[in-house]
Design a protein around this motif. Structure first.
Motif, mmCIF file in Angstrom:
data_model
loop_
_atom_site.group_PDB
_atom_site.id
_atom_site.type_symbol
_atom_site.label_atom_id
_atom_site.label_comp_id
_atom_site.label_asym_id
_atom_site.label_seq_id
_atom_site.Cartn_x
_atom_site.Cartn_y
_atom_site.Cartn_z
ATOM 1 N N PRO A 13 -8.531 34.139 -57.764
ATOM 2 C CA PRO A 13 -8.468 33.031 -56.814
ATOM 3 C C PRO A 13 -9.808 32.745 -56.131
ATOM 4 O O PRO A 13 -10.000 31.672 -55.593
ATOM 5 C CB PRO A 13 -7.438 33.484 -55.791
ATOM 6 N N THR A 14 -10.729 33.697 -56.124
ATOM 7 C CA THR A 14 -11.999 33.482 -55.438
ATOM 8 C C THR A 14 -13.017 32.889 -56.400
ATOM 9 O O THR A 14 -13.362 33.515 -57.402
ATOM 10 C CB THR A 14 -12.545 34.821 -54.887
ATOM 11 N N PRO A 15 -13.492 31.671 -56.122
ATOM 12 C CA PRO A 15 -14.478 31.059 -57.013
ATOM 13 C C PRO A 15 -15.811 31.813 -56.966
ATOM 14 O O PRO A 15 -16.225 32.270 -55.903
ATOM 15 C CB PRO A 15 -14.631 29.637 -56.479
ATOM 16 N N VAL A 16 -16.437 31.977 -58.120
ATOM 17 C CA VAL A 16 -17.705 32.703 -58.180
ATOM 18 C C VAL A 16 -18.856 31.862 -58.742
ATOM 19 O O VAL A 16 -20.009 32.133 -58.466
ATOM 20 C CB VAL A 16 -17.580 34.005 -58.998
ATOM 21 N N ARG A 17 -18.550 30.865 -59.541
ATOM 22 C CA ARG A 17 -19.608 30.049 -60.141
ATOM 23 C C ARG A 17 -19.088 28.642 -60.400
ATOM 24 O O ARG A 17 -17.974 28.458 -60.863
ATOM 25 C CB ARG A 17 -20.079 30.659 -61.449
ATOM 26 N N ILE A 18 -19.947 27.663 -60.111
ATOM 27 C CA ILE A 18 -19.644 26.258 -60.373
ATOM 28 C C ILE A 18 -20.541 25.792 -61.508
ATOM 29 O O ILE A 18 -21.755 25.998 -61.471
ATOM 30 C CB ILE A 18 -19.934 25.389 -59.133
ATOM 31 N N TRP A 19 -19.945 25.146 -62.497
ATOM 32 C CA TRP A 19 -20.679 24.535 -63.609
ATOM 33 C C TRP A 19 -20.473 23.031 -63.536
ATOM 34 O O TRP A 19 -19.347 22.580 -63.350
ATOM 35 C CB TRP A 19 -20.126 25.003 -64.954
ATOM 36 N N LEU A 20 -21.526 22.271 -63.713
ATOM 37 C CA LEU A 20 -21.415 20.817 -63.840
ATOM 38 C C LEU A 20 -22.203 20.400 -65.071
ATOM 39 O O LEU A 20 -23.355 20.800 -65.239
ATOM 40 C CB LEU A 20 -21.990 20.093 -62.621
ATOM 41 N N SER A 21 -21.564 19.606 -65.913
ATOM 42 C CA SER A 21 -22.233 19.062 -67.087
ATOM 43 C C SER A 21 -22.243 17.550 -66.986
ATOM 44 O O SER A 21 -21.251 16.935 -66.582
ATOM 45 C CB SER A 21 -21.524 19.490 -68.376
ATOM 46 N N PHE A 22 -23.363 16.961 -67.357
ATOM 47 C CA PHE A 22 -23.555 15.516 -67.376
ATOM 48 C C PHE A 22 -23.840 15.127 -68.817
ATOM 49 O O PHE A 22 -24.808 15.616 -69.407
ATOM 50 C CB PHE A 22 -24.728 15.120 -66.478
ATOM 51 N N ILE A 23 -23.009 14.259 -69.366
ATOM 52 C CA ILE A 23 -23.090 13.930 -70.792
ATOM 53 C C ILE A 23 -23.222 12.419 -70.938
ATOM 54 O O ILE A 23 -22.465 11.663 -70.334
ATOM 55 C CB ILE A 23 -21.839 14.432 -71.538
ATOM 56 N N ASP A 24 -24.189 12.007 -71.749
ATOM 57 C CA ASP A 24 -24.343 10.586 -72.040
ATOM 58 C C ASP A 24 -24.803 10.422 -73.488
ATOM 59 O O ASP A 24 -25.271 11.372 -74.106
ATOM 60 C CB ASP A 24 -25.323 9.912 -71.067
ATOM 61 N N HIS A 25 -24.625 9.207 -74.003
ATOM 62 C CA HIS A 25 -25.035 8.874 -75.371
ATOM 63 C C HIS A 25 -26.311 8.041 -75.385
ATOM 64 O O HIS A 25 -26.603 7.349 -76.340
ATOM 65 C CB HIS A 25 -23.923 8.081 -76.085
ATOM 66 N N GLY A 26 -27.056 8.104 -74.291
ATOM 67 C CA GLY A 26 -28.263 7.298 -74.145
ATOM 68 C C GLY A 26 -29.424 7.839 -74.957
ATOM 69 O O GLY A 26 -29.272 8.715 -75.815
ATOM 70 N N HIS A 27 -30.594 7.294 -74.656
ATOM 71 C CA HIS A 27 -31.814 7.713 -75.335
ATOM 72 C C HIS A 27 -32.007 9.220 -75.138
ATOM 73 O O HIS A 27 -31.846 9.711 -74.022
ATOM 74 C CB HIS A 27 -33.022 6.974 -74.760
ATOM 75 N N PRO A 28 -32.341 9.948 -76.197
ATOM 76 C CA PRO A 28 -32.571 11.386 -76.035
ATOM 77 C C PRO A 28 -33.694 11.633 -75.017
ATOM 78 O O PRO A 28 -34.747 11.010 -75.086
ATOM 79 C CB PRO A 28 -33.010 11.852 -77.426
ATOM 80 N N PHE A 29 -33.425 12.498 -74.057
ATOM 81 C CA PHE A 29 -34.431 12.815 -73.049
ATOM 82 C C PHE A 29 -34.138 14.181 -72.460
ATOM 83 O O PHE A 29 -33.071 14.414 -71.904
ATOM 84 C CB PHE A 29 -34.442 11.767 -71.928
ATOM 85 N N ASP A 30 -35.117 15.083 -72.587
ATOM 86 C CA ASP A 30 -35.005 16.426 -72.017
ATOM 87 C C ASP A 30 -35.808 16.473 -70.721
ATOM 88 O O ASP A 30 -37.036 16.602 -70.737
ATOM 89 C CB ASP A 30 -35.542 17.463 -72.997
ATOM 90 N N PRO A 31 -35.140 16.373 -69.574
ATOM 91 C CA PRO A 31 -35.879 16.388 -68.311
ATOM 92 C C PRO A 31 -36.557 17.720 -68.040
ATOM 93 O O PRO A 31 -37.515 17.784 -67.272
ATOM 94 C CB PRO A 31 -34.803 16.093 -67.261
ATOM 95 N N LEU A 32 -36.102 18.777 -68.698
ATOM 96 C CA LEU A 32 -36.687 20.101 -68.475
ATOM 97 C C LEU A 32 -38.016 20.265 -69.203
ATOM 98 O O LEU A 32 -38.780 21.187 -68.909
ATOM 99 C CB LEU A 32 -35.711 21.188 -68.909
ATOM 100 N N ALA A 33 -38.299 19.374 -70.148
ATOM 101 C CA ALA A 33 -39.557 19.428 -70.895
ATOM 102 C C ALA A 33 -40.699 18.772 -70.130
ATOM 103 O O ALA A 33 -41.861 18.909 -70.493
ATOM 104 C CB ALA A 33 -39.391 18.761 -72.253
ATOM 105 N N GLU A 34 -40.341 18.052 -69.064
ATOM 106 C CA GLU A 34 -41.359 17.372 -68.271
ATOM 107 C C GLU A 34 -42.194 18.398 -67.499
ATOM 108 O O GLU A 34 -41.700 19.454 -67.104
ATOM 109 C CB GLU A 34 -40.709 16.395 -67.284
ATOM 110 N N GLU A 35 -43.443 18.055 -67.281
ATOM 111 C CA GLU A 35 -44.349 18.916 -66.538
ATOM 112 C C GLU A 35 -43.871 19.078 -65.099
ATOM 113 O O GLU A 35 -43.441 18.111 -64.461
ATOM 114 C CB GLU A 35 -45.737 18.269 -66.553
#
Length: 146
Positions: A71-93
């Protein structure tokens, strides 16, 4: 517990996304600071999808919320999914936040903020979909903040 919302990726739908995420989180925790932190990340990610993923068209986005621990929450996951232009925001400087304002590159502060708010973040491009997933540990403060 897992829930999802799919809707047009438009700035006008941000309130519906906020309501969805807030309802899901509030059903498992009363930690208002945690909910504010998550909403800040949701705003940044969803507005980036609505502004850039399908530009100049409008497309769909899916937001998935998963809360581990019962009953006690320990971790929250959120996923954002789209079919748009491929873009990896984590690859940005990573932006140089120490540089003078007039010397800084425009953009990149949003994902920097998200990275420094959550406990983990991952990007994948799978079957024509951008999938950005973040997670946050419950009752754990980032960088020692209370």
């Amino acid at each position: 517990m897992e829930a999802e919302l799919e809707l047009d990726a438009t700035k006008e739908n941000l309130k519906e996304v906020f309501d969805f995420v807030t309802t899901e989180l509030s059903s498992r925790t009363d930690d208002k600071k945690l909910i504010r932190q998550i909403k800040l990340c949701v705003e940044e990610i969803f507005l980036n999808i609505s502004s850039y993923a399908y530009h100049p068209e409008v497309g769909r986005a899916k937001i998935m919320v998963k809360i581990e621990g019962n009953p006690t929450p320990v971790r929250i996951w959120l996923s954002f999914i789209d079919h748009g232009h491929p873009f990896d925001p984590l690859a940005e400087e990573t932006p140089d936040t120490e540089a003078p304002i007039d010397k800084r590159k425009i953009g990149g502060l949003g994902i920097f903020l998200v990275r420094n708010t959550v406990d983990g973040i991952k990007y994948e491009y799978i079957n024509g979909e951008n999938v950005l997933t973040i997670f946050k540990e419950m009752n754990r403060n980032v960088q020692g903040q209370n």
